[in-house]
Design a protein around this motif. Sequence first.
Motif, short mmCIF file in Angstrom:
data_model
loop_
_atom_site.label_atom_id
_atom_site.label_comp_id
_atom_site.label_asym_id
_atom_site.label_seq_id
_atom_site.Cartn_x
_atom_site.Cartn_y
_atom_site.Cartn_z
N ASP A 1 0.81 -1.21 0.00
CA ASP A 1 0.00 0.00 0.00
C ASP A 1 0.85 1.27 0.00
O ASP A 1 0.34 2.37 -0.19
CB ASP A 1 -0.96 0.01 1.19
N GLU A 2 2.17 1.10 0.20
CA GLU A 2 3.07 2.25 0.12
C GLU A 2 3.56 2.46 -1.31
O GLU A 2 3.78 3.59 -1.73
CB GLU A 2 4.27 2.05 1.06
N ASN B 1 1.94 0.96 -4.18
CA ASN B 1 0.69 1.15 -4.94
C ASN B 1 0.97 1.32 -6.43
O ASN B 1 0.83 2.40 -7.00
CB ASN B 1 -0.07 2.37 -4.39
N ILE C 1 2.78 -7.70 1.05
CA ILE C 1 1.34 -7.42 0.99
C ILE C 1 0.72 -7.88 2.31
O ILE C 1 0.71 -9.08 2.61
CB ILE C 1 0.68 -8.14 -0.20
N HIS D 1 -2.58 -6.52 -8.31
CA HIS D 1 -1.13 -6.49 -8.06
C HIS D 1 -0.32 -6.90 -9.29
O HIS D 1 0.90 -7.05 -9.20
CB HIS D 1 -0.79 -7.40 -6.87
#
Length: 331
Positions: A49-50, A52, A146, A161
């Motif tokens: 999520d960092e 992305n 993840i 992803h």
Amino acid sequence: MPVVTTDAESETGIPKSLSNEPPSETMEEIEHTCPQPRLTLTAPAPFADETNCQCRAPHEKLTIAQARLGTPADRPVRVYADGIFDLFHSGHARALMQAKTLFPNSYLLVGVCSDDLTHKFKGFTVMNEAERYEALRHCRYVDEVIRDAPWTLTPEFLEKHKIDFVAHDDIPYSSAGSDDVYKHIKEAGMFVPTQRTEGISTSDIITRIVRDYDVYARRNLQRGYTAKELNVSFINEKRYRFQNQVDKMKEKVKNVEERSKEFVNRVEEKSHDLIQKWEEKSREFIGNFLELFGPDGAWKQMFQERSSRMLQALSPKQSPLKSWARCRDFR
């Protein structure tokens, strides 16, 4: 790379193209902006999520043969490996090493399941999810972690992803009502097997701890943990502490015995040296004694010389007349 015209799905529901781009009839060149594999190890791997990944270029489906040849050249092959990774050990690291080195240019994403999901389908863990996430971030083969990964991989997850291949050992993994949670991945040609490391697993480590529970409980009591922290009863605490005292006494006795043996060995070595020196001196003394007092010794020769001198001194001298008379009689 040209945009794919249609985004058809296979029979397994996994899209043939992992592009987020809507279908287009026109052909246009879009540059890949996928994250690249880590080149330095001075910082932990980032969370998904960092990073992305917002790459708009289409991710066409690759075959294993194409990926092994280094195709495509403009982006890394995105390999996904998942697991619980409780008590992270060398078996985990070896599996991730294999996943990372499957292809010449790989970007390894590692999915780690949450505590809720793991406790529901597999059982209680020793490490909580935050500890397990951090353990993976600090493995040199991992490019991205993840969090809260799904138990079963869905087409939506694979597309989100942009995953090309899934790496895992080839043993069917029955769980969540399925004989093999990777069956649809294998049927889609996206599964690449890795080899398990024999002799090491999380279950093996837990078995060792359970088997030697008393030893570890006593060890931690010695290190300052309380019986409450160890969930040890009052009676067992006293028993463990008594056993620790007994072990300390045994260790002291053992140390005394070792020191005694060392002292005895030193005395024996010195005694041996003394006896050897005494024997050498004795032989020298006996040799000197025989040279002085033996049958042909110096003392006998000296005694004989002195005796001869004494006899000569004590015997009377002959007169000149007797000597003349003997000479005349002889004539």
